[in-house]
Design a protein around this motif. Sequence first.
Motif, PDB file in Angstrom:
ATOM      1  N   GLY A  29      26.878  -3.458   9.943  1.00  0.00           N
ATOM      2  CA  GLY A  29      26.951  -2.568  11.086  1.00  0.00           C
ATOM      3  C   GLY A  29      27.800  -1.361  10.725  1.00  0.00           C
ATOM      4  O   GLY A  29      28.244  -1.207   9.584  1.00  0.00           O
ATOM      5  N   SER A 128      25.349  -0.684  15.893  1.00  0.00           N
ATOM      6  CA  SER A 128      24.111  -0.377  15.162  1.00  0.00           C
ATOM      7  C   SER A 128      23.508  -1.570  14.436  1.00  0.00           C
ATOM      8  O   SER A 128      23.177  -1.503  13.259  1.00  0.00           O
ATOM      9  CB  SER A 128      24.334   0.785  14.180  1.00  0.00           C
ATOM     10  OG  SER A 128      24.593   1.954  14.893  1.00  0.00           O
ATOM     11  N   SER A 130      20.598  -2.486  15.038  1.00  0.00           N
ATOM     12  CA  SER A 130      19.208  -2.096  14.775  1.00  0.00           C
ATOM     13  C   SER A 130      19.091  -1.392  13.427  1.00  0.00           C
ATOM     14  O   SER A 130      18.163  -1.674  12.646  1.00  0.00           O
ATOM     15  CB  SER A 130      18.684  -1.178  15.887  1.00  0.00           C
ATOM     16  OG  SER A 130      19.492  -0.022  16.014  1.00  0.00           O
ATOM     17  N   ALA A 131      20.014  -0.497  13.100  1.00  0.00           N
ATOM     18  CA  ALA A 131      19.983   0.183  11.800  1.00  0.00           C
ATOM     19  C   ALA A 131      20.198  -0.813  10.673  1.00  0.00           C
ATOM     20  O   ALA A 131      19.572  -0.720   9.609  1.00  0.00           O
ATOM     21  CB  ALA A 131      21.043   1.277  11.752  1.00  0.00           C
ATOM     22  N   GLN A 159      15.190   5.196  10.213  1.00  0.00           N
ATOM     23  CA  GLN A 159      15.212   6.104  11.359  1.00  0.00           C
ATOM     24  C   GLN A 159      13.809   6.316  11.914  1.00  0.00           C
ATOM     25  O   GLN A 159      13.584   6.256  13.137  1.00  0.00           O
ATOM     26  CB  GLN A 159      15.813   7.454  10.962  1.00  0.00           C
ATOM     27  CG  GLN A 159      15.888   8.452  12.121  1.00  0.00           C
ATOM     28  CD  GLN A 159      16.151   9.880  11.653  1.00  0.00           C
ATOM     29  OE1 GLN A 159      15.824  10.242  10.524  1.00  0.00           O
ATOM     30  NE2 GLN A 159      16.730  10.690  12.519  1.00  0.00           N
ATOM     31  N   GLU A 162      12.472   3.513  14.038  1.00  0.00           N
ATOM     32  CA  GLU A 162      12.996   3.503  15.399  1.00  0.00           C
ATOM     33  C   GLU A 162      12.275   4.547  16.260  1.00  0.00           C
ATOM     34  O   GLU A 162      12.013   4.324  17.437  1.00  0.00           O
ATOM     35  CB  GLU A 162      14.503   3.773  15.370  1.00  0.00           C
ATOM     36  CG  GLU A 162      15.224   3.164  16.530  1.00  0.00           C
ATOM     37  CD  GLU A 162      16.617   2.671  16.206  1.00  0.00           C
ATOM     38  OE1 GLU A 162      17.438   2.682  17.118  1.00  0.00           O
ATOM     39  OE2 GLU A 162      16.881   2.275  15.064  1.00  0.00           O
ATOM     40  N   CYS A 170      16.510   8.373  17.743  1.00  0.00           N
ATOM     41  CA  CYS A 170      17.883   8.341  17.257  1.00  0.00           C
ATOM     42  C   CYS A 170      18.103   9.351  16.133  1.00  0.00           C
ATOM     43  O   CYS A 170      17.159   9.809  15.491  1.00  0.00           O
ATOM     44  CB  CYS A 170      18.227   6.943  16.739  1.00  0.00           C
ATOM     45  SG  CYS A 170      17.220   6.440  15.319  1.00  0.00           S
ATOM     46  N   ASP A 174      23.413   6.351  11.927  1.00  0.00           N
ATOM     47  CA  ASP A 174      23.544   4.897  11.851  1.00  0.00           C
ATOM     48  C   ASP A 174      22.948   4.353  10.562  1.00  0.00           C
ATOM     49  O   ASP A 174      23.563   3.563   9.850  1.00  0.00           O
ATOM     50  CB  ASP A 174      22.863   4.241  13.054  1.00  0.00           C
ATOM     51  CG  ASP A 174      23.514   4.627  14.367  1.00  0.00           C
ATOM     52  OD1 ASP A 174      24.601   5.238  14.333  1.00  0.00           O
ATOM     53  OD2 ASP A 174      22.926   4.329  15.415  1.00  0.00           O
ATOM     54  N   GLN A 175      21.715   4.753  10.270  1.00  0.00           N
ATOM     55  CA  GLN A 175      21.042   4.274   9.070  1.00  0.00           C
ATOM     56  C   GLN A 175      21.766   4.754   7.812  1.00  0.00           C
ATOM     57  O   GLN A 175      21.895   4.010   6.838  1.00  0.00           O
ATOM     58  CB  GLN A 175      19.582   4.749   9.044  1.00  0.00           C
ATOM     59  CG  GLN A 175      18.683   4.116  10.088  1.00  0.00           C
ATOM     60  CD  GLN A 175      18.820   4.747  11.463  1.00  0.00           C
ATOM     61  OE1 GLN A 175      19.515   5.749  11.642  1.00  0.00           O
ATOM     62  NE2 GLN A 175      18.152   4.168  12.455  1.00  0.00           N
ATOM     63  N   THR A 178      24.927   2.714   7.239  1.00  0.00           N
ATOM     64  CA  THR A 178      24.587   1.352   6.833  1.00  0.00           C
ATOM     65  C   THR A 178      24.240   1.279   5.352  1.00  0.00           C
ATOM     66  O   THR A 178      24.648   0.352   4.651  1.00  0.00           O
ATOM     67  CB  THR A 178      23.400   0.843   7.693  1.00  0.00           C
ATOM     68  OG1 THR A 178      23.854   0.656   9.033  1.00  0.00           O
ATOM     69  CG2 THR A 178      22.845  -0.460   7.175  1.00  0.00           C
TER      70      THR A 178
END
Length: 392
Positions: A29, A128, A130-131, A159, A162, A170, A174-175, A178
């Motif tokens: 995360g 995050s 999801s990322a 990205q 998403e 987004c 975030d990605q 990560t």
Amino acid sequence: MKKKLIKDTTEHFEKQFQHQPEALFLSPGRINIIGEHVDYNDGFVLPAAINKYICFAVSTNETGACMLIAKDLNDTYKFHINDTLVPVDKMWVNYILGVLDQLKSKGFPKKGFNIVFSSTIPMGAGLSSSAALECGFGYAMNKLFDLDLSKEDIAKIGQHSEHTFVGVKCGIMDQFATVFGKKKKVIRLDCTTLEYDYHNADFKNYSLLLLDSHVKHTHLTSGYNVRRKEVEEGMVFIKSTFPKVNSFRDCTEEQLLSIKDTLGPILYKRCHFVVSEIQRVLDAVQALEASDYQKLGQLMNATHDGLSEDYEVSCPELDFLVATVRKEPNVIGARMMGGGFGGCSINLVEKGTEKELISKVTEAYRSAFGIELSAYRIKISKGTAEFKNKLN
């Protein structure tokens, strides 16, 4: 906790498929030290990967069959590698299918695979997950099938997944955090050009503590869209008065002040926050490099005040958490983190005082709102990677 996550995920894979996985991957995360709501305003952000992970246990097969097992959800999804991929009614599956759809368009091998994944990233806390899911899956496929993707490719694919299969527009932060995270380093990322550099984040006598409000108000999407519209309107006024200003990073507080009446109170506050926050990120980098943690804490405090009063994306619960911890002498910085209207606060705290602080704030928060607080002590970690060590 990491060892237990890896052990539990591996054992679940072996139970499901009666053999050991070919490979294990950890995808973290992320937090953002400072730099909120400036990713879409030509600003900089200062994220870092943290020691909360999704663990993937993966193997390939010759049949073309694909099985995804979400251990924590006790849920499974099956398909064939040759199937046409479209979004389905299971949201967690779409994060993965969106990545796979792009990989197939790049000549993904006609082989099947089995995946079990499990996570220590708190769901819904704004860290995050999801990322981590998108990029961890993309990273695993890249390694197993020698797809020759760069880290930047994997972040962009996550990205885009998403955007397309999940329907969330987004940003890239975030990605990027990560995938590109490094131990005891924060990333100064230019969200417009994707230029980045690393800066020291060994907090020495301080630690990072996240306090999860466990609220997520419905204003998040609508409030986000309204804020974007407001700052775009503000930039039109700014450019008409100062033609050399191309973006908020070119604009100064003095220029804003000179057209305050033209902007009106709302647009002025929104634009003032953005201009100030872009500068705070640059000041935070200097503070980190100088190990000036008191200065970093002051900048975090200023960011929260700006998000709450100028940008108006906080909420009573987050304001309460921040105000409560700021009364404690062992806390040198506190602010809400993320898009707003709920989620976590991030706090810079003297090491050794966390337990007492958590106890005090938990009781106060319960009394004020009737909600049980969650607290996460975190460390800055490396980004998505294959796990190759043998567990004892």
